[in-house]
Design a protein around this motif. Structure first.
Motif, PDB file in Angstrom:
ATOM      1  N   LEU A 117       0.881  -1.158   0.000  1.00  0.00           N
ATOM      2  CA  LEU A 117       0.000   0.000   0.000  1.00  0.00           C
ATOM      3  C   LEU A 117       0.921   1.211   0.000  1.00  0.00           C
ATOM      4  O   LEU A 117       1.753   1.360   0.903  1.00  0.00           O
ATOM      5  CB  LEU A 117      -0.872  -0.005   1.252  1.00  0.00           C
ATOM      6  CG  LEU A 117      -1.801   1.204   1.416  1.00  0.00           C
ATOM      7  CD1 LEU A 117      -2.989   1.084   0.466  1.00  0.00           C
ATOM      8  CD2 LEU A 117      -2.278   1.321   2.867  1.00  0.00           C
ATOM      9  N   ARG A 118       0.789   2.088  -0.998  1.00  0.00           N
ATOM     10  CA  ARG A 118       1.684   3.228  -1.103  1.00  0.00           C
ATOM     11  C   ARG A 118       0.888   4.524  -1.135  1.00  0.00           C
ATOM     12  O   ARG A 118      -0.234   4.583  -1.657  1.00  0.00           O
ATOM     13  CB  ARG A 118       2.547   3.131  -2.366  1.00  0.00           C
ATOM     14  CG  ARG A 118       3.476   1.934  -2.385  1.00  0.00           C
ATOM     15  CD  ARG A 118       4.498   2.043  -3.497  1.00  0.00           C
ATOM     16  NE  ARG A 118       5.432   3.147  -3.266  1.00  0.00           N
ATOM     17  CZ  ARG A 118       6.563   3.042  -2.582  1.00  0.00           C
ATOM     18  NH1 ARG A 118       6.919   1.881  -2.067  1.00  0.00           N
ATOM     19  NH2 ARG A 118       7.345   4.078  -2.423  1.00  0.00           N
ATOM     20  N   ALA A 119       1.484   5.544  -0.554  1.00  0.00           N
ATOM     21  CA  ALA A 119       0.871   6.867  -0.583  1.00  0.00           C
ATOM     22  C   ALA A 119       0.980   7.449  -1.982  1.00  0.00           C
ATOM     23  O   ALA A 119       1.981   7.249  -2.671  1.00  0.00           O
ATOM     24  CB  ALA A 119       1.565   7.783   0.421  1.00  0.00           C
ATOM     25  N   THR A 120      -0.051   8.171  -2.402  1.00  0.00           N
ATOM     26  CA  THR A 120       0.046   8.881  -3.679  1.00  0.00           C
ATOM     27  C   THR A 120       0.805  10.185  -3.501  1.00  0.00           C
ATOM     28  O   THR A 120       1.349  10.732  -4.461  1.00  0.00           O
ATOM     29  CB  THR A 120      -1.348   9.163  -4.252  1.00  0.00           C
ATOM     30  OG1 THR A 120      -2.139   9.826  -3.258  1.00  0.00           O
ATOM     31  CG2 THR A 120      -2.042   7.868  -4.638  1.00  0.00           C
ATOM     32  N   GLY A 121       0.839  10.662  -2.279  1.00  0.00           N
ATOM     33  CA  GLY A 121       1.625  11.854  -1.968  1.00  0.00           C
ATOM     34  C   GLY A 121       2.902  11.483  -1.251  1.00  0.00           C
ATOM     35  O   GLY A 121       3.531  10.464  -1.547  1.00  0.00           O
ATOM     36  N   SER A 122       3.279  12.294  -0.262  1.00  0.00           N
ATOM     37  CA  SER A 122       4.547  12.063   0.428  1.00  0.00           C
ATOM     38  C   SER A 122       4.447  11.020   1.533  1.00  0.00           C
ATOM     39  O   SER A 122       5.449  10.404   1.909  1.00  0.00           O
ATOM     40  CB  SER A 122       5.070  13.377   1.015  1.00  0.00           C
ATOM     41  OG  SER A 122       4.110  13.928   1.920  1.00  0.00           O
ATOM     42  N   CYS A 123       3.247  10.806   2.098  1.00  0.00           N
ATOM     43  CA  CYS A 123       3.121   9.853   3.195  1.00  0.00           C
ATOM     44  C   CYS A 123       1.695   9.325   3.314  1.00  0.00           C
ATOM     45  O   CYS A 123       0.737   9.958   2.842  1.00  0.00           O
ATOM     46  CB  CYS A 123       3.560  10.480   4.521  1.00  0.00           C
ATOM     47  SG  CYS A 123       2.592  11.920   4.999  1.00  0.00           S
ATOM     48  N   LEU A 124       1.574   8.191   3.940  1.00  0.00           N
ATOM     49  CA  LEU A 124       0.269   7.618   4.228  1.00  0.00           C
ATOM     50  C   LEU A 124      -0.404   8.401   5.354  1.00  0.00           C
ATOM     51  O   LEU A 124       0.269   9.121   6.101  1.00  0.00           O
ATOM     52  CB  LEU A 124       0.437   6.145   4.645  1.00  0.00           C
ATOM     53  CG  LEU A 124       0.866   5.185   3.530  1.00  0.00           C
ATOM     54  CD1 LEU A 124       1.305   3.844   4.132  1.00  0.00           C
ATOM     55  CD2 LEU A 124      -0.269   4.975   2.534  1.00  0.00           C
ATOM     56  N   PRO A 125      -1.736   8.282   5.505  1.00  0.00           N
ATOM     57  CA  PRO A 125      -2.429   9.007   6.579  1.00  0.00           C
ATOM     58  C   PRO A 125      -1.854   8.681   7.952  1.00  0.00           C
ATOM     59  O   PRO A 125      -1.455   7.535   8.215  1.00  0.00           O
ATOM     60  CB  PRO A 125      -3.872   8.509   6.456  1.00  0.00           C
ATOM     61  CG  PRO A 125      -4.002   8.045   5.052  1.00  0.00           C
ATOM     62  CD  PRO A 125      -2.665   7.489   4.672  1.00  0.00           C
ATOM     63  N   VAL A 126      -1.800   9.664   8.801  1.00  0.00           N
ATOM     64  CA  VAL A 126      -1.243   9.485  10.142  1.00  0.00           C
ATOM     65  C   VAL A 126      -2.159   8.580  10.967  1.00  0.00           C
ATOM     66  O   VAL A 126      -3.377   8.742  10.978  1.00  0.00           O
ATOM     67  CB  VAL A 126      -1.077  10.844  10.849  1.00  0.00           C
ATOM     68  CG1 VAL A 126      -0.657  10.651  12.301  1.00  0.00           C
ATOM     69  CG2 VAL A 126      -0.075  11.707  10.097  1.00  0.00           C
ATOM     70  N   ILE A 127      -1.540   7.623  11.659  1.00  0.00           N
ATOM     71  CA  ILE A 127      -2.273   6.785  12.614  1.00  0.00           C
ATOM     72  C   ILE A 127      -2.104   7.418  13.986  1.00  0.00           C
ATOM     73  O   ILE A 127      -0.983   7.527  14.491  1.00  0.00           O
ATOM     74  CB  ILE A 127      -1.737   5.347  12.618  1.00  0.00           C
ATOM     75  CG1 ILE A 127      -1.839   4.716  11.223  1.00  0.00           C
ATOM     76  CG2 ILE A 127      -2.494   4.496  13.635  1.00  0.00           C
ATOM     77  CD1 ILE A 127      -1.212   3.336  11.123  1.00  0.00           C
ATOM     78  N   PRO A 128      -3.188   7.850  14.625  1.00  0.00           N
ATOM     79  CA  PRO A 128      -3.051   8.521  15.917  1.00  0.00           C
ATOM     80  C   PRO A 128      -2.557   7.578  17.010  1.00  0.00           C
ATOM     81  O   PRO A 128      -2.712   6.357  16.909  1.00  0.00           O
ATOM     82  CB  PRO A 128      -4.480   9.005  16.204  1.00  0.00           C
ATOM     83  CG  PRO A 128      -5.367   8.142  15.377  1.00  0.00           C
ATOM     84  CD  PRO A 128      -4.586   7.773  14.171  1.00  0.00           C
ATOM     85  N   ALA A 129      -1.947   8.144  18.043  1.00  0.00           N
ATOM     86  CA  ALA A 129      -1.461   7.341  19.171  1.00  0.00           C
ATOM     87  C   ALA A 129      -2.608   6.530  19.756  1.00  0.00           C
ATOM     88  O   ALA A 129      -3.689   7.063  20.009  1.00  0.00           O
ATOM     89  CB  ALA A 129      -0.853   8.257  20.227  1.00  0.00           C
ATOM     90  N   GLY A 130      -2.365   5.248  19.943  1.00  0.00           N
ATOM     91  CA  GLY A 130      -3.399   4.377  20.487  1.00  0.00           C
ATOM     92  C   GLY A 130      -4.422   3.929  19.465  1.00  0.00           C
ATOM     93  O   GLY A 130      -5.362   3.198  19.803  1.00  0.00           O
ATOM     94  N   GLY A 131      -4.256   4.360  18.216  1.00  0.00           N
ATOM     95  CA  GLY A 131      -5.204   4.004  17.165  1.00  0.00           C
ATOM     96  C   GLY A 131      -4.668   2.920  16.253  1.00  0.00           C
ATOM     97  O   GLY A 131      -3.663   2.257  16.554  1.00  0.00           O
ATOM     98  N   SER A 132      -5.320   2.756  15.117  1.00  0.00           N
ATOM     99  CA  SER A 132      -4.912   1.715  14.180  1.00  0.00           C
ATOM    100  C   SER A 132      -5.392   2.056  12.778  1.00  0.00           C
ATOM    101  O   SER A 132      -6.247   2.929  12.593  1.00  0.00           O
ATOM    102  CB  SER A 132      -5.489   0.352  14.601  1.00  0.00           C
ATOM    103  OG  SER A 132      -6.907   0.383  14.548  1.00  0.00           O
ATOM    104  N   ALA A 133      -4.824   1.343  11.825  1.00  0.00           N
ATOM    105  CA  ALA A 133      -5.260   1.447  10.431  1.00  0.00           C
ATOM    106  C   ALA A 133      -5.645   0.056   9.959  1.00  0.00           C
ATOM    107  O   ALA A 133      -4.910  -0.906  10.187  1.00  0.00           O
ATOM    108  CB  ALA A 133      -4.154   2.011   9.554  1.00  0.00           C
ATOM    109  N   ALA A 134      -6.808  -0.049   9.321  1.00  0.00           N
ATOM    110  CA  ALA A 134      -7.276  -1.327   8.790  1.00  0.00           C
ATOM    111  C   ALA A 134      -7.307  -1.247   7.266  1.00  0.00           C
ATOM    112  O   ALA A 134      -8.001  -0.389   6.703  1.00  0.00           O
ATOM    113  CB  ALA A 134      -8.659  -1.662   9.334  1.00  0.00           C
ATOM    114  N   VAL A 135      -6.545  -2.111   6.622  1.00  0.00           N
ATOM    115  CA  VAL A 135      -6.475  -2.152   5.164  1.00  0.00           C
ATOM    116  C   VAL A 135      -7.278  -3.357   4.683  1.00  0.00           C
ATOM    117  O   VAL A 135      -6.930  -4.503   4.990  1.00  0.00           O
ATOM    118  CB  VAL A 135      -5.025  -2.268   4.671  1.00  0.00           C
ATOM    119  CG1 VAL A 135      -4.971  -2.229   3.144  1.00  0.00           C
ATOM    120  CG2 VAL A 135      -4.160  -1.152   5.276  1.00  0.00           C
ATOM    121  N   ALA A 136      -8.364  -3.102   3.970  1.00  0.00           N
ATOM    122  CA  ALA A 136      -9.184  -4.178   3.409  1.00  0.00           C
ATOM    123  C   ALA A 136      -8.771  -4.403   1.970  1.00  0.00           C
ATOM    124  O   ALA A 136      -8.707  -3.461   1.178  1.00  0.00           O
ATOM    125  CB  ALA A 136     -10.668  -3.814   3.495  1.00  0.00           C
TER     126      ALA A 136
END
Length: 201
Positions: A117-136
């Motif tokens: 999974l790659r960012a189209t810009g400079s970086c992927l969305p920030v994952i906040p402290a204590g949070g998570s990212a789910a990639v389907a």
């Protein structure tokens, strides 16, 4: 990080009749339905073992990969190949509030071994402290058995037949895999580290 297999391999995609032919089983015998259920269980076990050993999804189906931080700011390797599409990316904060990321902010970089999974810009969305990212995403060589690479299909048949032949042998180790099977899948294997799988192992 955690990988979840959202659905099992569909029953219709399993080569039950081909497996019967491989085992040289007759047809029309009493209790055929019970025998089919046993054959299905060995096919599923063989597919799961080969997927776990190779890191490849054989039959196309959906997965969700959840991480608490990106391994790189601009890219995240996905733990299963081949990936055909990323359907969504969802960021959840520590309070449980979820936000779906704009699909224009990321793209899939297909790869036979290590899709990303790659960012189209400079970086992927920030994952906040204590949070998570789910990639389907969806991964698999084909939606049905006929579309599989021939060597992987043969490996499943051989391993399922091995399980069938030694179904009453309780002394077999959990990692037992015949030499013919390991030879067939060797070119699909790659070293993987740090993945906790809910389906592929």
């Amino acid at each position: 990080m955690m990988l979840v297999e959202e659905t099992n391999v569909p029953l219709a995609a399993l080569p039950v009749e081909e497996f019967k032919a491989h085992l040289r089983l007759g047809s029309g015998f009493a209790g055929a339905g019970v025998q089919d259920a046993v054959l299905v269980s060995f096919l599923r076990a063989a597919i799961a073992a080969i997927e776990a050993r190779t890191g490849k999804a054989l039959i196309l189906r959906p997965f969700t990969y959840t991480v608490e931080r990106w391994r790189e700011t601009a890219a995240q390797r996905l733990p299963v190949a081949p990936v055909t599409a990323v359907s969504s990316v969802t960021i959840t904060d520590a309070a449980g509030t979820a936000e779906v990321v704009d699909p224009g902010d990321y793209r899939l970089r297909p790869d036979a071994q290590a899709p990303q999974l790659r960012a189209t810009g400079s970086c992927l969305p920030v994952i906040p402290a204590g949070g998570s990212a789910a990639v389907a995403f969806s991964a698999g060589y084909a939606p049905d058995w006929a579309g599989l690479p021939a060597d992987l299909g043969q490996a499943v048949m051989l391993l399922a037949a091995h399980y069938y032949e030694y179904r009453d042998e309780t002394a077999l180790g959990q990692g037992c895999m015949p030499f013919g099977v390991t030879t067939l899948i060797e070119r699909y294997r790659m070293m993987r580290a740090g993945f906790v799988a809910g389906g592929l192992g």
